[in-house]
Scaffold this motif. Structure first.
Motif, mmCIF file in Angstrom:
data_model
loop_
_atom_site.group_PDB
_atom_site.id
_atom_site.type_symbol
_atom_site.label_atom_id
_atom_site.label_comp_id
_atom_site.label_asym_id
_atom_site.label_seq_id
_atom_site.Cartn_x
_atom_site.Cartn_y
_atom_site.Cartn_z
ATOM 1 N N GLY A 1 0.813 -1.211 0.000
ATOM 2 C CA GLY A 1 0.000 0.000 0.000
ATOM 3 C C GLY A 1 0.845 1.258 0.000
ATOM 4 O O GLY A 1 0.556 2.229 -0.714
ATOM 5 N N LEU A 2 1.922 1.256 0.790
ATOM 6 C CA LEU A 2 2.822 2.410 0.825
ATOM 7 C C LEU A 2 3.565 2.580 -0.496
ATOM 8 O O LEU A 2 3.814 3.705 -0.941
ATOM 9 C CB LEU A 2 3.816 2.258 1.977
ATOM 10 C CG LEU A 2 3.238 2.418 3.388
ATOM 11 C CD1 LEU A 2 4.287 2.083 4.438
ATOM 12 C CD2 LEU A 2 2.704 3.834 3.599
ATOM 13 N N GLN A 3 3.921 1.474 -1.134
ATOM 14 C CA GLN A 3 4.566 1.570 -2.442
ATOM 15 C C GLN A 3 3.628 2.184 -3.477
ATOM 16 O O GLN A 3 4.040 3.028 -4.282
ATOM 17 C CB GLN A 3 5.025 0.184 -2.901
ATOM 18 C CG GLN A 3 6.264 -0.325 -2.201
ATOM 19 C CD GLN A 3 6.695 -1.682 -2.716
ATOM 20 O OE1 GLN A 3 5.877 -2.546 -3.025
ATOM 21 N NE2 GLN A 3 8.004 -1.889 -2.800
ATOM 22 N N LEU A 4 2.369 1.771 -3.455
ATOM 23 C CA LEU A 4 1.384 2.355 -4.369
ATOM 24 C C LEU A 4 1.204 3.843 -4.100
ATOM 25 O O LEU A 4 1.115 4.653 -5.034
ATOM 26 C CB LEU A 4 0.045 1.622 -4.231
ATOM 27 C CG LEU A 4 -0.122 0.323 -5.011
ATOM 28 C CD1 LEU A 4 -1.462 -0.319 -4.682
ATOM 29 C CD2 LEU A 4 -0.030 0.573 -6.515
ATOM 30 N N LEU A 5 1.141 4.197 -2.824
ATOM 31 C CA LEU A 5 0.999 5.609 -2.474
ATOM 32 C C LEU A 5 2.212 6.408 -2.947
ATOM 33 O O LEU A 5 2.064 7.534 -3.458
ATOM 34 C CB LEU A 5 0.839 5.740 -0.958
ATOM 35 C CG LEU A 5 0.713 7.177 -0.404
ATOM 36 C CD1 LEU A 5 -0.520 7.854 -0.974
ATOM 37 C CD2 LEU A 5 0.670 7.155 1.118
ATOM 38 N N LEU A 6 3.405 5.849 -2.797
ATOM 39 C CA LEU A 6 4.618 6.523 -3.253
ATOM 40 C C LEU A 6 4.591 6.758 -4.759
ATOM 41 O O LEU A 6 4.912 7.854 -5.241
ATOM 42 C CB LEU A 6 5.836 5.690 -2.868
ATOM 43 C CG LEU A 6 7.191 6.199 -3.384
ATOM 44 C CD1 LEU A 6 7.549 7.525 -2.723
ATOM 45 C CD2 LEU A 6 8.282 5.160 -3.136
ATOM 46 N N LEU A 7 4.199 5.745 -5.525
ATOM 47 C CA LEU A 7 4.145 5.894 -6.975
ATOM 48 C C LEU A 7 3.085 6.914 -7.379
ATOM 49 O O LEU A 7 3.274 7.698 -8.326
ATOM 50 C CB LEU A 7 3.858 4.537 -7.630
ATOM 51 C CG LEU A 7 4.945 3.470 -7.471
ATOM 52 C CD1 LEU A 7 4.526 2.179 -8.151
ATOM 53 C CD2 LEU A 7 6.277 3.953 -8.029
ATOM 54 N N PHE A 8 1.959 6.902 -6.674
ATOM 55 C CA PHE A 8 0.904 7.867 -6.972
ATOM 56 C C PHE A 8 1.393 9.295 -6.722
ATOM 57 O O PHE A 8 1.177 10.198 -7.548
ATOM 58 C CB PHE A 8 -0.334 7.574 -6.115
ATOM 59 C CG PHE A 8 -1.409 8.616 -6.233
ATOM 60 C CD1 PHE A 8 -2.264 8.635 -7.329
ATOM 61 C CD2 PHE A 8 -1.568 9.594 -5.249
ATOM 62 C CE1 PHE A 8 -3.257 9.600 -7.446
ATOM 63 C CE2 PHE A 8 -2.548 10.564 -5.361
ATOM 64 C CZ PHE A 8 -3.396 10.564 -6.466
ATOM 65 N N LEU A 9 2.063 9.514 -5.588
ATOM 66 C CA LEU A 9 2.565 10.851 -5.269
ATOM 67 C C LEU A 9 3.652 11.282 -6.256
ATOM 68 O O LEU A 9 3.733 12.459 -6.619
ATOM 69 C CB LEU A 9 3.111 10.875 -3.845
ATOM 70 C CG LEU A 9 2.076 10.711 -2.723
ATOM 71 C CD1 LEU A 9 2.763 10.649 -1.364
ATOM 72 C CD2 LEU A 9 1.053 11.840 -2.758
ATOM 73 N N THR A 10 4.467 10.333 -6.692
ATOM 74 C CA THR A 10 5.502 10.651 -7.684
ATOM 75 C C THR A 10 4.873 11.073 -9.002
ATOM 76 O O THR A 10 5.297 12.055 -9.631
ATOM 77 C CB THR A 10 6.416 9.438 -7.903
ATOM 78 O OG1 THR A 10 6.990 9.032 -6.658
ATOM 79 C CG2 THR A 10 7.533 9.780 -8.876
ATOM 80 N N GLY A 11 3.840 10.330 -9.430
ATOM 81 C CA GLY A 11 3.146 10.704 -10.657
ATOM 82 C C GLY A 11 2.453 12.042 -10.538
ATOM 83 O O GLY A 11 2.461 12.855 -11.489
#
Length: 249
Positions: A63-73
């Motif tokens: 979940g944190l990895q997905l959140l990180l990728l979302f924030l990066t995008g």
């Protein structure tokens, strides 16, 4: 009755047990035989074993990895200066890998190596399954992230390889190398070295002279060599853990 108890206690204190080593070995061989015969009757398929390993993974890291990728995008879309995207990709790549560290270190941090070394499934099988699970899930995340980010036009595939996948692969090399190292086996040391590498990478890409001096094919070649070294590191990790499991078992 009390007199009998006293005589038995006195006999126990006065008698020195002399175990027969051959009998102990026979007991161990018999116990192993019974254990494996029982395990073969209820054999678990590889897919069932892989599914069980997936259940043991704490999903909050994904979940944190997905959140990180979302924030990066989101940052890549929101920022006006395109040059700011490059260091952000490098930082995100390292953090993406660092979030995997707790799952691979929990065997050591929980001091479960001795227990797993005596289990039916070897430590090598456990690490292999865990690596496969993370490679499939994280590969899916990164595939969608790369396609979505490239479709926006802010980052092209070549830039993704250099600014995201290269630092990510090098961070993986650092973390997995620390995992089987006798001198830097701590997960905190792995995180520290990964962050230190991130700082070095930021210095490299912020220096235009260094960054522009390296042609795009050379960057791709460096990324390929890093991927080959990561393959070597993972294969060595599995060999080291297998040897450790044999020693403990």
């Amino acid at each position: 009755m009390e007199g009998l108890d006293k005589r038995l206690r006195a006999y126990g204190r006065s008698t020195i047990p002399k175990p027969d080593e051959s009998k102990i070995k026979d007991t161990i061989v018999t116990a192993r035989k019974i254990f494996y015969e029982s395990a073969e009757k209820s054999a678990v398929s590889y897919f069932d074993f892989l599914y069980d390993q997936t259940r043991y993974v704490r999903k909050r890291w994904w979940g944190l990895q997905l959140l990180l990728l979302f924030l990066t995008g989101w940052f890549a879309q929101a920022v006006k200066d395109v040059q700011m995207i490059q260091p952000m990709l490098g930082i995100s790549a390292s953090l993406f890998v660092i979030m995997v560290i707790p799952e691979f270190w929990k065997n050591r941090s929980s001091k479960a190596m001795e227990v797993e070394g005596a289990a039916y499934f070897s430590i090598r099988q456990i690490y292999s399954a865990r690596l496969l699970v993370f490679s499939m899930v994280d590969g899916l995340f990164l595939a969608f992230f790369t396609v979505a980010l490239s479709m926006t036009g802010r980052v092209i595939i070549g830039e993704m390889i250099v600014h995201f996948f290269l630092p990510m692969i090098v961070t993986c090399c650092i973390c997995f190398r620390c995992l089987y190292s006798r001198y830097a086996a701590s997960e905190y040391m792995a995180c520290f070295l990964a962050l230190l590498w991130t700082g070095v990478w930021m210095q490299i890409i912020s220096d235009e002279k260094i960054y522009r001096a390296v042609a795009a094919p050379v960057w791709l070649g460096i990324c390929g060599m890093a991927a080959l070294y990561l393959t070597y590191i993972v294969s060595r990790l599995l060999r080291e853990e297998w040897a450790e499991g044999c020693r403990l078992g």
